[in-house]
Design an enzyme around this catalytic site. Structure first.
Site, PDB file in Angstrom:
ATOM      1  CG  HIS A 151      55.269  31.084  51.363  1.00  0.00           C
ATOM      2  ND1 HIS A 151      54.905  31.880  52.619  1.00  0.00           N
ATOM      3  CD2 HIS A 151      54.009  30.555  51.060  1.00  0.00           C
ATOM      4  CE1 HIS A 151      53.508  31.581  52.910  1.00  0.00           C
ATOM      5  NE2 HIS A 151      53.037  30.756  52.078  1.00  0.00           N
ATOM      6  CD  GLU A 175      50.527  31.330  48.660  1.00  0.00           C
ATOM      7  OE1 GLU A 175      49.617  30.544  48.891  1.00  0.00           O
ATOM      8  OE2 GLU A 175      51.557  31.811  49.560  1.00  0.00           O
TER       9      GLU A 175
HETATM   10  P1  13P Z   1      46.368  29.461  54.289  1.00  0.00           P
HETATM   11  O1  13P Z   1      45.618  28.526  53.401  1.00  0.00           O
HETATM   12  O2  13P Z   1      46.452  28.981  55.558  1.00  0.00           O
HETATM   13  O3  13P Z   1      45.679  31.025  54.145  1.00  0.00           O
HETATM   14  O4  13P Z   1      48.026  29.740  53.778  1.00  0.00           O
HETATM   15  C1  13P Z   1      48.057  29.894  52.507  1.00  0.00           C
HETATM   16  C2  13P Z   1      49.418  29.807  52.187  1.00  0.00           C
HETATM   17  O5  13P Z   1      50.281  30.576  52.623  1.00  0.00           O
HETATM   18  C3  13P Z   1      50.084  28.560  51.433  1.00  0.00           C
HETATM   19  O6  13P Z   1      51.166  28.697  50.871  1.00  0.00           O
END
Ligand code: 13P
Length: 245
Positions: free
Chosen positions: A92, A164
């Protein structure tokens, strides 16, 4: 696929209250999978709250790459499996950028998850500086190769991937559905290189400021197979609305 990353939120009592509300809103559904990634200390409570809802899965937000040993404060994939986790987030962006986790460590953690029988969900994504330099695809391809490159084809085919973009996490800025879709296409292409036709089975999720207002348009894109949600998954009503998209 709808994954909730609670990050460092929701103690056991909050998780129980959340789940009472969420289960009332979220009926058993065959066509989708919902996964919660709570704090490791809340995982057992969540499992108990979900004992009649085997359709909903739980996972851990992080694992160590060794199976056991003198690593104070860490949890192994084996221990996570023993507490009922089925999935593990790996790489992550907060692990990479706040805790200095490397691509190589992400690869070792994917291997550890597979050894223990957990499904790894490998997260990839570029920073704003990398995006502005035009390096988005190069970064996600490198993270995929390092994260999954040592796994066998059959193992890669059983993993999950999330795109992400770091600049979209917790900022309220989302990649446009079309932009996200084009990065997902590049991810799909690299997965084909790593695992051939079997890679078609790998769901690729989008994460970064997903909410009930934008989830449907992101999920409408051909290459977006699900969402990985932080902030908006902390509220039972908001999260159930997203999970029912
Ligand atoms: P947010 O949805 O708060 O932007 O976070 C995304 C995230 O890091 C999920 O792993």
């Amino acid at each position: 696929m709808f994954a909730a990353n609670w990050k460092m939120n929701h103690a056991p009592a909050d998780a129980e209250a959340f789940m009472r509300q969420f289960l009332a809103y979220y009926p058993r559904t065959q066509d989708r999978t919902v996964i919660f990634f709570p704090s490791a200390l809340t995982l057992h409570t969540l499992r108990l709250a979900l004992k009649d809802r085997t359709d909903i899965k739980v996972g851990v937000q992080n694992i160590h790459w060794e199976d056991h040993g003198a690593f104070t404060g860490e949890n192994s994939a084996t221990i996570a499996r023993g507490t009922g986790a089925k999935y593990a987030l790996v790489g992550h962006s907060e692990r990479r950028h706040v805790f200095g986790e490397t691509d190589e460590q992400a690869g070792l953690k994917v291997a550890a998850a597979i050894r223990a029988g957990l499904t790894p969900l490998l997260c990839v994504g570029e920073t704003l500086a990398e995006r502005e330099r035009g390096d988005t695809i190069a970064v996600v391809v490198r993270q995929l190769r390092e994260g999954l490159g040592k796994a066998e084809i059959a193992q890669v085919a059983s993993c999950l991937v999330a795109y992400e973009p770091v600049w979209a996490i917790g900022t309220g800025k989302t990649a446009s559905p079309a932009d996200a879709n084009s990065v997902h296409s590049a991810i799909r292409q690299e997965l084909r290189t790593l695992a051939g036709d079997r890679s078609e089975a790998v769901p690729v999720l989008y994460g970064g400021s997903v909410n009930r207002g934008n989830a449907a348009s992101l999920l409408a894109e051909a290459e977006i197979d699900g969402v990985l949600v932080g902030g908006a998954s902390l509220d039972a009503e908001a999260w159930s609305a997203i999970a029912r998209t």
